[in-house]
Design an enzyme around this catalytic site. Structure first.
Site, PDB file in Angstrom:
ATOM      1  CG  HIS A  13      -1.889   1.125   1.262  1.00  0.00           C
ATOM      2  ND1 HIS A  13      -3.234   0.939   1.524  1.00  0.00           N
ATOM      3  CD2 HIS A  13      -1.747   2.468   1.058  1.00  0.00           C
ATOM      4  CE1 HIS A  13      -3.867   2.100   1.479  1.00  0.00           C
ATOM      5  NE2 HIS A  13      -2.979   3.060   1.205  1.00  0.00           N
ATOM      6  CG  HIS A  15      -0.781   7.028  -1.174  1.00  0.00           C
ATOM      7  ND1 HIS A  15      -2.002   7.146  -1.793  1.00  0.00           N
ATOM      8  CD2 HIS A  15      -1.023   6.359  -0.016  1.00  0.00           C
ATOM      9  CE1 HIS A  15      -2.950   6.574  -1.036  1.00  0.00           C
ATOM     10  NE2 HIS A  15      -2.373   6.087   0.048  1.00  0.00           N
ATOM     11  CE  LYS A  99      -7.698   2.049  -0.780  1.00  0.00           C
ATOM     12  NZ  LYS A  99      -6.592   2.822  -0.274  1.00  0.00           N
ATOM     13  CG  HIS A 136     -10.056   4.269   3.129  1.00  0.00           C
ATOM     14  ND1 HIS A 136      -8.884   4.995   3.226  1.00  0.00           N
ATOM     15  CD2 HIS A 136     -10.824   4.673   4.176  1.00  0.00           C
ATOM     16  CE1 HIS A 136      -8.949   5.798   4.279  1.00  0.00           C
ATOM     17  NE2 HIS A 136     -10.116   5.620   4.871  1.00  0.00           N
ATOM     18  CG  HIS A 174      -5.091   2.187   5.674  1.00  0.00           C
ATOM     19  ND1 HIS A 174      -6.438   2.165   5.917  1.00  0.00           N
ATOM     20  CD2 HIS A 174      -4.923   2.917   4.542  1.00  0.00           C
ATOM     21  CE1 HIS A 174      -7.050   2.839   4.973  1.00  0.00           C
ATOM     22  NE2 HIS A 174      -6.168   3.302   4.120  1.00  0.00           N
ATOM     23  CG  ASP A 247      -1.696   4.862   3.930  1.00  0.00           C
ATOM     24  OD1 ASP A 247      -1.787   5.208   2.748  1.00  0.00           O
ATOM     25  OD2 ASP A 247      -2.463   5.286   4.828  1.00  0.00           O
TER      26      ASP A 247
END
Ligand code: NCD
Ligand code: ZN
Length: 347
Positions: A13, A15, A99, A136, A174, A247
């Site tokens: 995970h 970004h 996602k 999420h 997460h 994350d």
């Protein structure tokens, strides 16, 4: 000085953003990890396989010379995702998941899903073609207490979804609460979760230590100590249902240190070292390799990496900031020490 040699890990995970931000953050990840699931919440989001392929090429173009890093792409699901897009994603060979961002739950989620029931046809296709669903997991009702949004999501959305689609493989992203730990450990086969370093190392007091601390603000928000302890105990037990997902979510200093600051903690500069600290504190360093390098690959049905990395228990001081396009990036532990250091990596 203790040294720890691990099978090369993956970040399930991550970004990395785009353009100058991408170039600034990507080398931190590629120095440590062989692969990462690249989160699709760009603006505009990565909603199609064509967009994912183009984004993947931009990431590959930003790789440090000689890096064999592999970006694993994910699609951003919306209210209007066409089930046919799932087949395109699967046949691409480079999209490994899709996602759900509940609309409004987090950074760049306004194009997300407003009612999960509307996704049933898409999820049925994912189940049939065996494309992993990443979730999420927070309700977005502003009337629900921010610390209760994850448990409520489990009861109202995730548990029913997992039952409606019994063969769909699901990653609860997460996770932050005792409720999420018990849900994942007790769920049917094919349900797993990622755990971030911040949720293993900090509780919600870290948001207010000596004043308000915007660089400790992320979504889902840090929770009370008993939740942190439950997460750490669960990963320390070595369950294959839990694996590494940093994350790491970079935002420039100017977007964090303002009256209404962005959610996201940047941790890629120490994306494995921080976990080593957490596992060491739990007396479970022997479980780090499974969590970081095996469970995620097995769940995604990808080969485990063959390279290695070496960590040494030698404290180092994290810089106060790193360059980030025209801004700068304040990393987790800025100006403080981390107990483990990356000493070597081989592909
Ligand atoms: C993420 C971001 O900035 O993209 N922020 C965060 O706090 N984790 C979005 C997300 O993963 O929720
Ligand atoms: Zn994220």
């Amino acid at each position: 000085m203790t040294s720890l040699c691990l099978r090369r890990p993956d970040d399930w995970h991550l970004h990395v953003r785009d353009a100058a931000a991408l170039a600034a953050v990507l080398p931190f990840t590629t120095a440590r990890f062989a692969r990462a699931i690249i989160m699709p919440n760009l603006k505009p989001p990565i909603t199609t396989t064509a967009l994912a392929l183009a984004y993947r090429e931009r990431i590959r173009a930003a790789l440090p010379a000689g890096s064999g890093f592999e970006p694993l792409m994910s699609l951003y699901l919306t209210d209007v995702t066409d089930p046919a897009e799932i087949a395109r994603a699967k046949t691409s060979g480079v999209v490994h998941g899709a996602k759900i961002y509940p609309a409004g739950a987090t950074t760049h989620s306004d194009a997300g899903v407003t009612d999960i029931r509307r996704l049933d046809a898409v999820l049925a296709r994912m189940e049939e073609l065996d494309l992993v669903l990443q979730v999420h997991g927070e309700v977005t009702d502003p009337a629900v207490d921010v610390f209760e949004r994850e448990p409520r999501f489990i009861d109202e959305a995730l548990a029913p979804l997992a039952e409606r689609h019994p063969r769909l493989r699901i990653v609860f992203e997460h996770i932050t609460t005792e409720a999420a730990v018990s849900f994942v450990l007790g769920a049917r086969a094919g349900v797993a979760a990622t755990v971030t370093p911040q949720h293993l190392l900090m509780n919600r007091n870290a948001l207010f230590t000596g004043g308000i601390r915007p660089h400790h603000y992320c979504m889902p928000v840090l929770k009370a100590e008993r939740h942190r302890a439950a997460l750490l105990a669960a990963v320390a037990a070595g369950t294959p249902r839990l694996f590494l997902g940093t994350d790491s979510a970079p935002h420039g200093r100017r977007a964090k240190e303002i009256a209404c600051g962005c959610a996201g903690i940047f941790s890629a500069h120490a994306g494995i070292e921080l976990y080593a600290e957490a596992f060491e504190a739990a007396g479970a360093l022997d479980k780090l390799e499974g969590f970081a390098s095996c469970h995620g690959a097995d769940f995604y049905r990808l080969p485990r990496n063959t390279g290695t990395i070496t960590l040494v228990s030698e404290p180092w001081e994290v810089p106060a900031s790193y360059p980030f396009g025209t801004d700068e990036l304040v990393p987790l532990r800025a100006g403080e020490r981390i107990g483990w250091r990356l000493a070597a990596a081989a592909e």
